[in-house]
Scaffold this active site. Structure first.
Site, PDB file in Angstrom:
ATOM      1  N   ALA A 130      -4.792  -1.742  -5.960  1.00  0.00           N
ATOM      2  CA  ALA A 130      -4.174  -0.424  -5.735  1.00  0.00           C
ATOM      3  C   ALA A 130      -5.097   0.755  -6.059  1.00  0.00           C
ATOM      4  CB  ALA A 130      -2.858  -0.260  -6.488  1.00  0.00           C
ATOM      5  N   ALA A 131      -6.315   0.488  -6.516  1.00  0.00           N
ATOM      6  CA  ALA A 131      -7.233   1.604  -6.812  1.00  0.00           C
ATOM      7  C   ALA A 131      -7.420   2.478  -5.572  1.00  0.00           C
ATOM      8  CB  ALA A 131      -8.579   1.074  -7.285  1.00  0.00           C
ATOM      9  N   GLY A 132      -7.560   1.829  -4.427  1.00  0.00           N
ATOM     10  CA  GLY A 132      -7.783   2.569  -3.184  1.00  0.00           C
ATOM     11  C   GLY A 132      -6.553   3.367  -2.769  1.00  0.00           C
ATOM     12  N   GLY A 174     -15.692   1.550  -4.164  1.00  0.00           N
ATOM     13  CA  GLY A 174     -15.461   0.744  -5.368  1.00  0.00           C
ATOM     14  C   GLY A 174     -16.076   1.391  -6.596  1.00  0.00           C
ATOM     15  N   LYS A 189       0.827  -1.212   0.000  1.00  0.00           N
ATOM     16  CA  LYS A 189       0.000   0.000   0.000  1.00  0.00           C
ATOM     17  C   LYS A 189       0.862   1.263   0.000  1.00  0.00           C
ATOM     18  CE  LYS A 189      -4.036  -2.233   1.815  1.00  0.00           C
ATOM     19  NZ  LYS A 189      -4.706  -2.252   0.520  1.00  0.00           N
ATOM     20  N   ASN A 204     -12.073   1.964   2.927  1.00  0.00           N
ATOM     21  CA  ASN A 204     -12.936   1.418   1.872  1.00  0.00           C
ATOM     22  C   ASN A 204     -14.139   0.745   2.551  1.00  0.00           C
ATOM     23  OD1 ASN A 204     -12.214  -1.175   2.674  1.00  0.00           O
ATOM     24  ND2 ASN A 204     -10.962  -1.612   0.893  1.00  0.00           N
TER      25      ASN A 204
HETATM   26  P1  ATP Z   1      -8.136  -1.823  -3.566  1.00  0.00           P
HETATM   27  O1  ATP Z   1      -8.130  -2.564  -2.251  1.00  0.00           O
HETATM   28  O2  ATP Z   1      -8.602  -2.680  -4.707  1.00  0.00           O
HETATM   29  O3  ATP Z   1      -6.874  -1.098  -3.823  1.00  0.00           O
HETATM   30  P2  ATP Z   1     -10.086  -0.226  -2.251  1.00  0.00           P
HETATM   31  O4  ATP Z   1     -11.064  -1.300  -1.894  1.00  0.00           O
HETATM   32  O5  ATP Z   1      -9.230   0.298  -1.154  1.00  0.00           O
HETATM   33  O6  ATP Z   1      -9.219  -0.670  -3.472  1.00  0.00           O
HETATM   34  P3  ATP Z   1     -12.100   1.002  -3.839  1.00  0.00           P
HETATM   35  O7  ATP Z   1     -13.237   1.590  -3.129  1.00  0.00           O
HETATM   36  O8  ATP Z   1     -12.304  -0.332  -4.483  1.00  0.00           O
HETATM   37  O9  ATP Z   1     -10.837   1.004  -2.864  1.00  0.00           O
HETATM   38  O10 ATP Z   1     -11.599   1.981  -4.993  1.00  0.00           O
HETATM   39  C1  ATP Z   1     -11.157   3.301  -4.758  1.00  0.00           C
HETATM   40  C2  ATP Z   1     -11.736   4.205  -5.818  1.00  0.00           C
HETATM   41  O11 ATP Z   1     -11.342   3.709  -7.093  1.00  0.00           O
HETATM   42  C3  ATP Z   1     -13.247   4.264  -5.843  1.00  0.00           C
HETATM   43  O12 ATP Z   1     -13.719   5.241  -4.928  1.00  0.00           O
HETATM   44  C4  ATP Z   1     -13.523   4.614  -7.297  1.00  0.00           C
HETATM   45  O13 ATP Z   1     -13.407   6.014  -7.508  1.00  0.00           O
HETATM   46  C5  ATP Z   1     -12.376   3.904  -8.040  1.00  0.00           C
HETATM   47  N1  ATP Z   1     -12.803   2.575  -8.532  1.00  0.00           N
HETATM   48  C6  ATP Z   1     -12.712   1.391  -7.885  1.00  0.00           C
HETATM   49  N2  ATP Z   1     -13.216   0.392  -8.639  1.00  0.00           N
HETATM   50  C7  ATP Z   1     -13.637   0.948  -9.785  1.00  0.00           C
HETATM   51  C8  ATP Z   1     -14.256   0.462 -10.982  1.00  0.00           C
HETATM   52  N3  ATP Z   1     -14.547  -0.847 -11.134  1.00  0.00           N
HETATM   53  N4  ATP Z   1     -14.525   1.344 -11.963  1.00  0.00           N
HETATM   54  C9  ATP Z   1     -14.229   2.658 -11.835  1.00  0.00           C
HETATM   55  N5  ATP Z   1     -13.657   3.193 -10.750  1.00  0.00           N
HETATM   56  C10 ATP Z   1     -13.353   2.359  -9.727  1.00  0.00           C
HETATM   57  O1  RIB Z   2      -3.744  -2.199  -2.013  1.00  0.00           O
HETATM   58  C1  RIB Z   2      -3.064  -3.094  -2.858  1.00  0.00           C
HETATM   59  C2  RIB Z   2      -1.838  -3.641  -2.156  1.00  0.00           C
HETATM   60  O2  RIB Z   2      -2.241  -4.409  -1.029  1.00  0.00           O
HETATM   61  C3  RIB Z   2      -1.007  -4.587  -2.988  1.00  0.00           C
HETATM   62  O3  RIB Z   2      -0.024  -3.934  -3.755  1.00  0.00           O
HETATM   63  C4  RIB Z   2      -0.452  -5.568  -1.960  1.00  0.00           C
HETATM   64  O4  RIB Z   2       0.940  -5.514  -1.804  1.00  0.00           O
HETATM   65  C5  RIB Z   2      -1.177  -5.239  -0.652  1.00  0.00           C
HETATM   66  O5  RIB Z   2      -0.379  -4.492   0.178  1.00  0.00           O
END
Ligand code: ATP
Ligand code: RIB
Length: 313
Positions: free
Chosen positions: A252-254, A225, A42, A186
């Site tokens: 890594a979106a989050g 998400g 992260k 999240n």
């Molecule tokens: P991760 O653990 O996969 O890194 P997260 O669960 O911490 O992510 P998410 O809420 O899944 O966080 O995603 C963060 C942001 O990314 C969301 O608020 C949204 O803006 C964008 N996002 C996530 N998934 C999508 C998707 N399928 N399409 C478009 N935007 C997305």
């Molecule tokens: O949020 C995504 C990350 O979670 C990955 O890169 C993995 O290493 C874990 O830390």
């Protein structure tokens, strides 16, 4: 203005396997699976986001004295990140994450072996604060005491603190963080911290109020998400919808979202503008494979935003 951001967080190598569908219990999936080792964790994902967006990024983390640690440090250097406070621990290996990604929607399942991340000590963090940061960014993928030390030093020095509340840490004493500029969990982290799953506007608001009552924070931003994000300022809330993109890998979106949110907020001080900016950055990251490799540059975020405004996406 180029802000200096100190990221106190984790560094991992991700072992990523993509497959048509995840195996059921006792099953082996062979066909159509691919695998890669990529930079992740992260903290790495967030610090690279700050650097690619143009911040003066400083990383405080712990890696092992091994090939994976050396590879990560090389990569941070190539990104222009200050690595003076990326410490090495000779007794434990660099953190490793096993990630399974399902082709259909890019959804993932992750298991983290923390390795050297679990040895990040208060004195390491205290040393990193000698970089005189304008903002401090923490995540919960390091020991509890390390998160709280970073929060304490930030509070004592009156430096804005940004808290990405991931990953889920049952029993984490969130109230001991004290004060933050932005607190951003999240959906699953929100449920673990508040007991409320943010599946409706009403529940988002209830959870945000509970979080704002636990940490003295200016803003709570829930990451939802593909539904987008929920921004609460202690009085009003706003929903910022996600962009419709072809999700290839959401890993890594989050991390990208919260780092981009913190970056843009520090730049202009406008939380909604920052959330919209972060939504563009995160949308790009879900269209790309991998963690660090999926992080966009500032120019790519600007181009994507322009395309959306012109109705191209
Ligand atoms: P991760 O653990 O996969 O890194 P997260 O669960 O911490 O992510 P998410 O809420 O899944 O966080 O995603 C963060 C942001 O990314 C969301 O608020 C949204 O803006 C964008 N996002 C996530 N998934 C999508 C998707 N399928 N399409 C478009 N935007 C997305
Ligand atoms: O949020 C995504 C990350 O979670 C990955 O890169 C993995 O290493 C874990 O830390």
């Amino acid at each position: 203005m180029k802000h200096r951001i100190l990221v106190v967080s984790s560094a991992n190598i991700d072992f990523v396997q993509r497959m048509a569908r995840l195996p059921r219990q006792g099953e082996t999936v062979l066909e159509n699976a691919t695998c890669k080792y990529v930079a992740g964790g992260k903290g790495s994902n967030s610090v690279v986001t700050f650097a690619r967006l143009g911040a003066d990024a400083v990383f405080c983390a712990k890696v092992g004295k091994d090939e994976n640690g050396a590879r990560l440090k090389r990569l941070y250097g190539e990104e222009g990140i200050d690595t003076r406070f990326v410490f090495e621990d000779a007794a434990s290996p660099t953190g490793l994450a096993s990630i399974l990604v399902e082709e259909e929607d890019g959804a993932n399942r992750i298991i983290v072996y923390p390795g050297a991340n679990s040895t990040l000590a208060d004195e390491n963090i205290e040393e990193a604060f000698t970089c005189y940061p304008d903002g401090v960014f923490v995540q919960l993928e390091i020991p509890e005491q390390a998160v709280l030390a970073a929060a304490r030093f930030a509070r004592e020095k009156e430096i804005p603190l940004f808290v990405d509340a991931g990953p889920v840490r049952p029993g984490f004493p969130l109230e001991e963080i004290g004060r933050a500029e932005i607190l951003s969990p999240n959906e699953t982290e929100c449920e673990a911290l508040t007991g409320i799953y943010p599946d409706s506007v009403e529940n988002c608001l209830k959870a945000a109020i509970r979080l704002a009552g636990t940490v003295e924070t200016k803003y709570v931003v829930l990451k939802l998400g593909s539904r987008g994000s929920f921004v609460y300022d202690g009085k009003y809330y706003h929903l910022v919808p996600a962009h419709k993109v072809q999700a290839v890998d959401t890993t890594a979106a989050g991390d990208v979202f919260t780092a981009a949110l913190s970056y843009a907020y520090l730049q202009k001080g406008d939380i909604l503008e920052a959330a919209r900016f972060a939504t563009y950055a995160a949308a790009i990251s879900v269209t790309r494979e991998g963690a660090v490799p999926s992080v966009p540059t500032l120019q790519q975020v600007k181009d994507f935003a322009a395309e959306i405004r012109e109705g191209g996406k």
